[in-house]
Scaffold this active site. Structure first.
Site, PDB file in Angstrom:
ATOM      1  N   SER A  81       0.808  -1.225   0.000  1.00  0.00           N
ATOM      2  CA  SER A  81       0.000   0.000   0.000  1.00  0.00           C
ATOM      3  C   SER A  81       0.839   1.270   0.000  1.00  0.00           C
ATOM      4  CB  SER A  81      -0.930   0.018   1.222  1.00  0.00           C
ATOM      5  OG  SER A  81      -0.189   0.129   2.420  1.00  0.00           O
ATOM      6  N   LYS A  90       0.907   4.240   6.975  1.00  0.00           N
ATOM      7  CA  LYS A  90       0.244   5.091   5.982  1.00  0.00           C
ATOM      8  C   LYS A  90       0.786   6.517   6.076  1.00  0.00           C
ATOM      9  CE  LYS A  90      -2.722   1.919   4.495  1.00  0.00           C
ATOM     10  NZ  LYS A  90      -1.948   0.761   4.974  1.00  0.00           N
TER      11      LYS A  90
END
Length: 222
Positions: free
Chosen positions: A83, A127
């Site tokens: 990701s 993230k």
């Protein structure tokens, strides 16, 4: 005859007296020598113990400093999934700075490690911070809007196909952050209801360095 004996007697007396003086002088020297060496020995022992104590304190200080550096700046976390490509790859080992957010708040563009929804049993998620406390985040026409204005600075996601819950404006509360993966097509982040906004208390720290050898080894780009 008497005078000769008397002279010899005097000579003998002088020799005895001289011999006695030499013996007395030798005894004094021996006593001084005996007293001198133990004093040096005691002094050496005191100096030696003092030096050992200083070394011991220095070793303890170095060990304590090393522990603090590792604990606050070198906590290792593994990145799961792709990701965060291209900044991070699956399996990359990263170092997390746990101290930085005690002195400052997370900034837009920071890469953070956190526990989704505060679940201690969950693997750390990594993230990038997009929205800050008090802001309104919305994704429309493939772009990110913050407080109704398109924002591209410090954000590494473009042409977003899946806005998720951010299709409608998302208002961030106090101590809440909106996060996304750089590879938004393969990222479970704040766009998903099961992740949502990340609370400050769930943030483990700032990811700052890739420790595993390979293409990404080195500083992480903010």
């Amino acid at each position: 005859m008497k005078k000769m004996i008397s002279g010899e007697g005097k000579k003998k007396a002088k020799k005895k007296k001289y011999k006695k003086r030499r013996q007395t002088s030798s005894l004094k020297k021996m006593k001084q020598t005996k007293l001198h060496f133990p004093a040096e020995h005691v002094s050496f022992r005191k100096w030696d113990l003092r030096k050992v104590s200083v070394w011991g304190i220095q070793i303890v200080c170095v060990c304590l400093l090393a522990f603090m550096l590792v604990f606050f700046f070198g906590q290792r976390v593994s990145n799961a999934g792709d990701s965060m490509r291209p900044a991070l790859h699956n399996g990359d080992i990263v170092l997390v700075n746990r101290l930085v957010y005690n002195a400052s708040k997370p900034k837009r563009g920071d890469v953070i490690a956190f526990k989704p929804n505060g679940n201690e049993n969950a693997h750390y998620s990594i993230k990038r911070v997009v929205g800050l406390p008090g802001e309104t985040v919305q994704i429309k026409d493939g772009a990110i809007y913050i407080d109704s204005k398109e924002h591209v600075e410090d954000i590494y996601t473009f042409e977003i196909e899946t806005p998720g819950i951010a299709e409608d404006a998302v208002k961030l509360g106090e101590g809440e952050y909106f996060v996304m993966g750089d590879n938004h097509t393969s990222s479970d982040d704040s766009r998903m209801a099961d992740v949502g906004n990340v609370k400050r208390e769930d943030i483990y720290g700032k990811v700052w360095f890739v420790a595993s050898f390979g293409k990404n080894f080195g500083w992480i780009k903010d």
